[in-house]
Write a protein that holds these residues in place. Structure first.
Motif, mmCIF file in Angstrom:
data_model
loop_
_atom_site.group_PDB
_atom_site.id
_atom_site.type_symbol
_atom_site.label_atom_id
_atom_site.label_comp_id
_atom_site.label_asym_id
_atom_site.label_seq_id
_atom_site.Cartn_x
_atom_site.Cartn_y
_atom_site.Cartn_z
ATOM 1 N N ILE A 6 57.151 21.158 -1.024
ATOM 2 C CA ILE A 6 58.111 21.209 -2.066
ATOM 3 C C ILE A 6 59.441 20.452 -1.655
ATOM 4 O O ILE A 6 60.068 19.566 -2.374
ATOM 5 C CB ILE A 6 58.283 22.565 -2.744
ATOM 6 C CG1 ILE A 6 57.173 22.967 -3.211
ATOM 7 C CG2 ILE A 6 59.484 22.458 -3.852
ATOM 8 C CD1 ILE A 6 57.308 24.326 -3.954
ATOM 9 N N MET A 7 59.976 20.814 -0.734
ATOM 10 C CA MET A 7 61.035 20.348 -0.285
ATOM 11 C C MET A 7 61.333 18.814 0.174
ATOM 12 O O MET A 7 62.235 18.280 0.040
ATOM 13 C CB MET A 7 61.635 21.151 0.987
ATOM 14 C CG MET A 7 62.752 22.045 0.997
ATOM 15 S SD MET A 7 62.698 23.088 2.277
ATOM 16 C CE MET A 7 63.088 21.981 3.462
ATOM 17 N N SER A 8 59.931 18.353 0.965
ATOM 18 C CA SER A 8 60.164 17.012 0.998
ATOM 19 C C SER A 8 59.676 16.110 0.067
ATOM 20 O O SER A 8 59.821 14.859 -0.036
ATOM 21 C CB SER A 8 59.041 16.713 2.178
ATOM 22 O OG SER A 8 57.821 17.249 1.707
ATOM 23 N N SER A 9 59.306 16.649 -1.314
ATOM 24 C CA SER A 9 59.247 15.681 -2.452
ATOM 25 C C SER A 9 60.442 15.209 -2.992
ATOM 26 O O SER A 9 61.482 15.980 -3.036
ATOM 27 C CB SER A 9 58.251 16.688 -3.650
ATOM 28 O OG SER A 9 59.456 17.234 -4.142
ATOM 29 N N PRO A 10 60.370 13.859 -3.288
ATOM 30 C CA PRO A 10 61.475 13.135 -3.767
ATOM 31 C C PRO A 10 62.153 14.019 -4.949
ATOM 32 O O PRO A 10 63.393 14.342 -5.157
ATOM 33 C CB PRO A 10 61.037 11.912 -4.362
ATOM 34 C CG PRO A 10 59.551 11.835 -3.700
ATOM 35 C CD PRO A 10 59.351 13.087 -3.412
ATOM 36 N N PHE A 201 68.893 20.544 0.993
ATOM 37 C CA PHE A 201 69.012 19.431 0.347
ATOM 38 C C PHE A 201 69.500 18.167 1.189
ATOM 39 O O PHE A 201 69.163 16.910 1.266
ATOM 40 C CB PHE A 201 69.900 19.381 -0.998
ATOM 41 C CG PHE A 201 71.451 19.581 -0.754
ATOM 42 C CD1 PHE A 201 71.962 20.954 -0.809
ATOM 43 C CD2 PHE A 201 72.195 18.409 -0.630
ATOM 44 C CE1 PHE A 201 73.445 20.934 -0.419
ATOM 45 C CE2 PHE A 201 73.556 18.599 -0.418
ATOM 46 C CZ PHE A 201 74.111 19.789 -0.366
ATOM 47 N N VAL A 202 70.076 18.594 2.139
ATOM 48 C CA VAL A 202 70.535 17.502 3.140
ATOM 49 C C VAL A 202 69.366 17.197 3.883
ATOM 50 O O VAL A 202 68.942 16.101 4.397
ATOM 51 C CB VAL A 202 71.733 17.905 4.151
ATOM 52 C CG1 VAL A 202 71.853 16.966 5.501
ATOM 53 C CG2 VAL A 202 72.910 17.950 3.154
ATOM 54 N N ASP A 203 68.705 18.418 4.583
ATOM 55 C CA ASP A 203 67.372 18.357 5.290
ATOM 56 C C ASP A 203 66.324 17.239 4.329
ATOM 57 O O ASP A 203 65.939 16.325 4.958
ATOM 58 C CB ASP A 203 66.542 19.552 5.390
ATOM 59 C CG ASP A 203 67.408 20.213 6.373
ATOM 60 O OD1 ASP A 203 67.890 19.702 7.236
ATOM 61 O OD2 ASP A 203 67.069 21.563 6.557
ATOM 62 N N ALA A 204 66.211 17.455 3.226
ATOM 63 C CA ALA A 204 65.188 16.789 2.362
ATOM 64 C C ALA A 204 65.679 15.555 2.289
ATOM 65 O O ALA A 204 64.919 14.572 2.571
ATOM 66 C CB ALA A 204 65.308 17.518 0.760
ATOM 67 N N GLY A 209 64.416 9.820 4.469
ATOM 68 C CA GLY A 209 64.779 8.718 5.323
ATOM 69 C C GLY A 209 65.961 8.147 4.944
ATOM 70 O O GLY A 209 66.382 6.911 5.085
ATOM 71 N N MET A 210 66.761 8.812 4.132
ATOM 72 C CA MET A 210 68.167 8.317 3.698
ATOM 73 C C MET A 210 69.114 8.044 4.951
ATOM 74 O O MET A 210 69.107 8.948 6.059
ATOM 75 C CB MET A 210 68.953 9.409 2.832
ATOM 76 C CG MET A 210 68.935 9.050 1.475
ATOM 77 S SD MET A 210 69.958 10.176 0.577
ATOM 78 C CE MET A 210 68.925 10.362 -1.071
ATOM 79 N N SER A 211 69.992 7.183 5.016
ATOM 80 C CA SER A 211 70.820 6.934 6.104
ATOM 81 C C SER A 211 71.988 7.851 6.048
ATOM 82 O O SER A 211 72.369 8.547 5.179
ATOM 83 C CB SER A 211 71.653 5.478 5.969
ATOM 84 O OG SER A 211 72.397 5.687 4.949
ATOM 85 N N ASP A 212 72.494 7.966 7.287
ATOM 86 C CA ASP A 212 73.771 8.932 7.584
ATOM 87 C C ASP A 212 74.624 8.548 6.553
ATOM 88 O O ASP A 212 75.253 9.758 6.096
ATOM 89 C CB ASP A 212 74.130 9.037 9.215
ATOM 90 C CG ASP A 212 73.354 9.570 9.833
ATOM 91 O OD1 ASP A 212 72.244 10.323 9.234
ATOM 92 O OD2 ASP A 212 73.040 9.396 11.123
ATOM 93 N N ALA A 213 75.355 7.427 6.435
ATOM 94 C CA ALA A 213 76.298 7.042 5.663
ATOM 95 C C ALA A 213 75.980 7.601 4.174
ATOM 96 O O ALA A 213 76.756 8.075 3.542
ATOM 97 C CB ALA A 213 76.631 5.694 5.842
ATOM 98 N N LYS A 214 74.662 7.250 3.744
ATOM 99 C CA LYS A 214 74.172 7.602 2.416
ATOM 100 C C LYS A 214 74.581 9.006 2.194
ATOM 101 O O LYS A 214 74.983 9.676 1.165
ATOM 102 C CB LYS A 214 73.133 7.123 2.208
ATOM 103 C CG LYS A 214 72.867 6.796 0.649
ATOM 104 C CD LYS A 214 71.818 5.965 0.359
ATOM 105 C CE LYS A 214 71.431 5.629 -1.037
ATOM 106 N NZ LYS A 214 70.363 4.859 -1.502
ATOM 107 N N ILE A 215 73.792 9.748 3.326
ATOM 108 C CA ILE A 215 73.961 11.315 3.082
ATOM 109 C C ILE A 215 75.282 11.658 2.955
ATOM 110 O O ILE A 215 75.718 12.553 1.993
ATOM 111 C CB ILE A 215 73.323 12.044 4.456
ATOM 112 C CG1 ILE A 215 71.770 11.632 4.129
ATOM 113 C CG2 ILE A 215 73.545 13.347 4.025
ATOM 114 C CD1 ILE A 215 70.756 12.027 5.397
ATOM 115 N N ILE A 216 76.228 11.351 3.805
ATOM 116 C CA ILE A 216 77.530 11.920 4.037
ATOM 117 C C ILE A 216 78.462 11.524 2.639
ATOM 118 O O ILE A 216 78.884 12.406 2.025
ATOM 119 C CB ILE A 216 78.233 10.986 5.079
ATOM 120 C CG1 ILE A 216 77.932 11.738 6.488
ATOM 121 C CG2 ILE A 216 80.030 11.451 4.861
ATOM 122 C CD1 ILE A 216 78.679 11.131 7.799
#
Ligand SMILES: Nc1ncnc2c1ncn2[C@@H]1O[C@H](COP(=O)(O)OP(=O)(O)O)[C@@H](O)[C@H]1O
Ligand SMILES: [Mg+2]
Lengths: 310, 309, 320
Positions: A6-10, A201-204, A209-216
């Motif tokens: 579930i967690m890895s689903s978009p 949600f950050v793990d997800a 495959g989100m980039s670090d910058a995008k996650i931040i």
């Protein structure tokens, strides 16, 4: 296993991120809490009034802030006091210039410098904090080291040295204040990110495959918005104070332009001559701004800080 | 502990060196100089002047000479703007003044701030809490440069109690206002911090243990609560010292005490490199020294840190 | 001989949202040499009862009723008199050894100050007494560790120090508030053995607060079950384990995982903890009780007489 899936689903990532970011009830609750705080509401009104005054005050002035009223020059003490008749609502300064117009101009400069410097500085501080907290290790060490050095610099010394050699324009002033204050909110954002980055949600997002910058920038910083808002509300009065102090020392804003600090300084120099209004008007504006910013900051903290709640 | 002190010192010295080099180049590279004025000097005179101050040599030679003189002879060179005066002269004259009222100011901050905070914490939710809130706002809106004129207005111009400036060899009426004006807002912060920190400490488990031992409340407070409650105050003194050094520049100017702040600002106006650089170094050394002292005291008091050193 | 008698004790807390009623008309006695277990889920008021006995309640607490010890009501005792009882006659072991020792003081000083205060012992006399107790609680190498600070000890060792502190004056009554909850399972067993040995040697009474029924069964001869700040059941431990007579106690027993029967699942009692913002008007457990009748929501049952006391309007035979 199921949880993992579930967690890895978009959809999950989307939902989790949206919940944290838009968490409507959080901001709605905060707004309600803030507006319940009487002092905060009064302060917002006052501050809004100050901004209006700074923006449109000059339309009501009978004189420009640079113009010298030759008719009162030389007898400022007797004829230069506040008066509606000659159009000097707040009186004139030592050089016979209209104090009302000068206070409008000073408010403009002080508010502009304070807000701009604080907002830029806190944005830098928060971003740096997020980076330090997110990457940890070497990056973290370097950023925290830089923070410690910055904190141990007596800012006036730095300010004076800088202004002495690079000139004293408004831009330079904002630049120095940002340099001095770039650490605002850094530590708290760093701490929060250190805990946040392990949240699902950050793990997800990372798994997607989100980039670090995008996650931040998309997932972590929005969650820190409340910290950023609080720190801005604390930094703005601080920046206004820095500016005023430096202008008071005569190494800040340059004549004929002016600011609250410069006006207070002039007023303080001449108060022995019995022209007290020259001190009191600018000081009153400064004090009103500081008091209302204090209560706004206080109200925001109460409304937003989870620690203060409960 | 000794090891730690040495390690910290070892870290401070390079930092200060880097700072000197940085400031040195910053100043030499900045446009304009002490001898550029509206009326340019005749080239011959200019050459003479530059030679006299060693400004005609390559930068690295200048830097080397400068550093050598500081380290070997503690000599910061001649002032560029004040003829026949050295930076050392200026420091020797102004620094004791700044240090004197700075010391009394720090004393005022601690000797009034801590007890006020303790009382407010013990009389939690009473009149004293209002005093505390009042002080907090007061310190926010009356920073030293607003407070000082108001104090002069009241104590000098209205009531004639204290001199409104000057130093007069440091007689106490001349010290009071600079010290109080410099310290008041930090005194308020210290009081607020003490109050919060003591309240938190008093709710700690080990305070309940101390009470469960049958100790009288005064012993609980003094023996068990005060030290942990004061730790945050001690570490806050680091930034306070930095702020106070900053504030002293203003105090020196406003009260015409003749402290180094006056020289510093004058030098900034006249672009007197030698004085600016010398004083910037002095301020930095002072800052680092005070921060180091604060850290050492903290480490010495907190056994968790002490044993880790 | 009754050592301590709690009579009709109620404790409520003033909060911005009104009163919180944490303990409601609780009565019980502790006999000399008795080991009384007080069990109940967290929030049921166990700790507050212990704190009330020593006059350590928070500032916003209001306590009513009586706590009789040697003919005086501890609730009315001035601080000065109470200080003579604390640690000397009645001592307490707090739950969390991490926070109950002062991190800024050596262990020796924290122990010494008790002896100095209550027995006027100092110097060598105090030290030998401290060492004796530290050996009794089995702190290895005690002599060389006296000058250590709490953070230099492991959790289990710290709890031993806390226990040593509670034993120092050989008190008549030891209140042990979940002394092992914060510790590892293996350490838990050691500490419980220790308490047992010491209790035997010193002959003190113990009020052991816990929510671990396994501990209760092995250690205490009497058990008191608390729910929502009210006594549900009180009897000899053997009797309660053999035949729990209150639906809440039965629920608790079912919630214990059974090591002998791996197939037995851990059952938690369904429902929310009771609302404590209003004074009790009916059985606090009624809302979560599988056996409740309509009447249970109208009546606040009184405790039946000894030996097997219970507070339930339903007969034991009717319970599921
Ligand atoms: N200072 C306080 N203010 C308000 N409520 C409190 C206070 N201290 C304890 N309580 C309440 O008293 C109840 C009983 O607490 P406690 O005796 O600590 O429970 P436990 O049985 O877990 O030891 C809890 O619901 C708690 O919320
Ligand atoms: Mg408890």
């Amino acid at each position: 296993m199921r949880a993992k899936k579930i967690m890895s689903s978009p959809e999950f990532a989307q939902a989790a991120a949206e919940e944290m970011i838009n968490s409507r009830s959080f901001w709605a609750d905060a707004r309600i809490r803030f507006f319940k705080n009487k002092m905060a509401v009064i302060s917002v009104t006052l501050l809004f009034g100050l901004v209006l005054f700074a923006s449109f005050g000059q339309f009501f002035a009978q004189w420009s802030y640079e113009e010298i009223d030759w008719s009162v020059l030389g007898r400022v003490k007797e004829a230069g006091g506040p008066s509606l008749e000659n159009g000097h609502y707040f009186g004139v300064d030592e050089l016979g210039r209209d104090l009302y117009a000068r206070v409008v101009q000073g408010s403009r400069v002080s508010l502009l410098v304070g807000f701009l410097a604080a907002i830029i500085a806190v944005c830098i501080g928060a971003t740096m904090g997020a980076i330090a907290g997110y990457y940890g290790g070497r990056t973290d060490q370097i950023i925290v080291g830089a923070l410690n050095i910055t904190l141990s610099i007596p800012y006036i010394i730095f300010f004076v040295v800088w202004q002495a050699f690079f000139g004293r324009s408004l831009m330079q002033m904002i630049l120095v204040m940002v340099i001095i204050n770039w650490t605002a909110g850094l530590l708290i954002v760093r701490g929060q990110v250190q805990t946040l980055k392990n949240k699902e949600f950050v793990d997800a997002a990372r798994m997607l495959g989100m980039s670090d910058a995008k996650i931040i920038f998309k997932h972590i910083l929005p969650n820190m918005l409340w910290v950023i808002v609080i720190y801005m509300s604390i930094s703005i009065p601080e920046m206004i104070m820095y500016e005023s102090l430096v202008s008071f020392l005569g190494v800040g804003i340059q004549e004929p332009n002016t600011s609250w600090g410069a006006l207070i300084s002039e007023g303080a120099k001449t108060m022995t001559f019995g022209t007290l209004w020259q001190l009191l008007y600018p000081a009153a504006f400064f004090v009103i701004a500081q008091v209302s910013l204090y209560y706004i900051g206080d109200g925001l903290r109460d409304a937003l800080d989870p620690k203060e709640r409960s | 502990m000794l090891n730690y002190t040495l390690r910290r010192l070892m870290a401070v010295i390079p930092t200060i060196l880097i700072l000197i080099v940085f400031c040195f180049f910053l100043m030499r590279l900045a446009p304009g100089g002490p001898f550029t004025s509206e009326r340019p000097l005749p080239p011959a005179v200019m050459k003479n002047v530059l030679e006299r101050y060693g400004l005609d040599e390559p930068l690295y030679v200048q830097l080397w000479t400068y550093l050598k003189n500081i380290i070997l002879h503690f000599d910061f060179g001649p002032s560029f703007s004040q003829k026949d005066r050295t930076v050392n002269d200026l420091i020797a004259q102004g620094f004791p003044v700044t240090l004197t009222y700075g010391f009394f100011s720090a004393l005022f901050v601690l000797a009034l701030g801590v007890p006020l905070g303790v009382i407010a914490a013990l009389r939690h939710n009473s009149f004293w809490d209002y005093v505390m809130t009042g002080l907090a706002i007061f310190s926010q809106i009356f920073p030293n440069f607003v407070l000082a004129p108001i104090m002069v207005l009241l104590f000098t111009l209205s009531w004639g109690l204290l001199p409104g400036g000057g130093w007069n060899g440091g007689q106490w009426p001349y010290v009071i206002m600079p010290a109080v004006a410099l310290g008041t807002s930090y005194m308020a912060s210290v009081a607020r911090l003490t109050r919060g920190s003591l309240l938190e400490t008093l709710s700690a488990g080990y305070i309940r243990t101390a009470r469960a031992k049958g100790l009288p409340e005064r012993t609980v407070l003094i023996r068990h609560a005060l030290k942990p409650a004061l730790l945050p105050v001690i570490s806050y003194m680091g930034p306070v010292f930095v702020y106070m050094i900053t504030g002293s520049v203003f105090i020196d100017i406003f009260f015409s005490t003749g402290g180094i702040g006056q020289n510093f600002i004058d030098a900034a106006y006249t672009r007197d490199y030698a004085v600016i650089l010398g004083l910037a170094i002095l301020y930095s050394v002072l800052t680092f020294a005070l921060l180091l002292i604060v850290d050492l005291i903290y480490a010495w008091i907190d056994p968790k840190i002490r044993s880790g050193l | 001989m009754t050592l301590l008698s709690v009579q009709d004790l109620s404790i409520r807390f003033r909060t911005p949202d009104g009163y919180v009623h944490a303990v409601n008309n609780v009565s019980f006695d502790i006999e000399e040499g008795e080991k009384l277990a007080v069990v109940g889920e967290s929030g049921s008021g166990k700790s507050q009862i212990a704190l009330a006995i020593l006059g350590l309640l928070a500032n916003n607490a209001e306590a009513s009723g009586r706590i009789l010890y040697k003919g005086q009501n501890l609730l009315d005792l001035p601080r000065r008199e109470m200080n003579k009882i604390r640690a000397k006659e009645i001592s307490i072991i707090f739950q969390d050894p991490m926070s109950s020792l002062n991190p800024y003081m050596t262990v020796e000083r924290q122990l010494n100050e008790i002896l100095e205060l209550h027995e006027g012992l100092r110097g060598r006399a105090a030290r030998s007494r401290v060492l004796e107790v530290m050996e009794a609680v089995q702190i290895p190498d005690a002599k060389n560790r006296l000058k250590s600070y709490p953070h230099e000890f492991s959790g289990g060792m710290r709890q031993r120090i806390v226990i040593a502190m509670a034993l120092l004056c050989r008190p008549k009554l030891i209140l042990a508030d979940e002394p092992t909850t914060a510790l590892d399972v293996t350490v838990q067993a050691q500490i419980m053995h220790l308490l047992e040995d010491i209790q035997k040697e010193y002959g003190s009474s113990i009020m052991l607060i816990t929510h671990d029924l396994g501990v209760v069964a092995g250690f205490c001869n009497e058990t008191l079950v608390l729910y929502g700040g009210r006594v549900m059941e009180r009897a000899g431990t053997a009797a309660i384990f053999a035949a729990p007579a209150h639906p809440y106690t039965r629920g608790l027993m079912r919630a214990v995982p059974n090591i002998h029967d791996p197939s037995a699942t851990l059952q938690s009692i369904p429902g929310q903890p009771p609302n404590q913002t209003r004074p009790l008007v009916h059985c606090p457990f009624a809302g979560r009780c599988g056996d409740s009748l309509e009447a249970c929501f109208d009546i606040l049952p009184e405790l039946s007489p000894a030996p097997h006391q219970r507070a339930c309007i339903r007969a034991v035979e009717e319970l599921t």
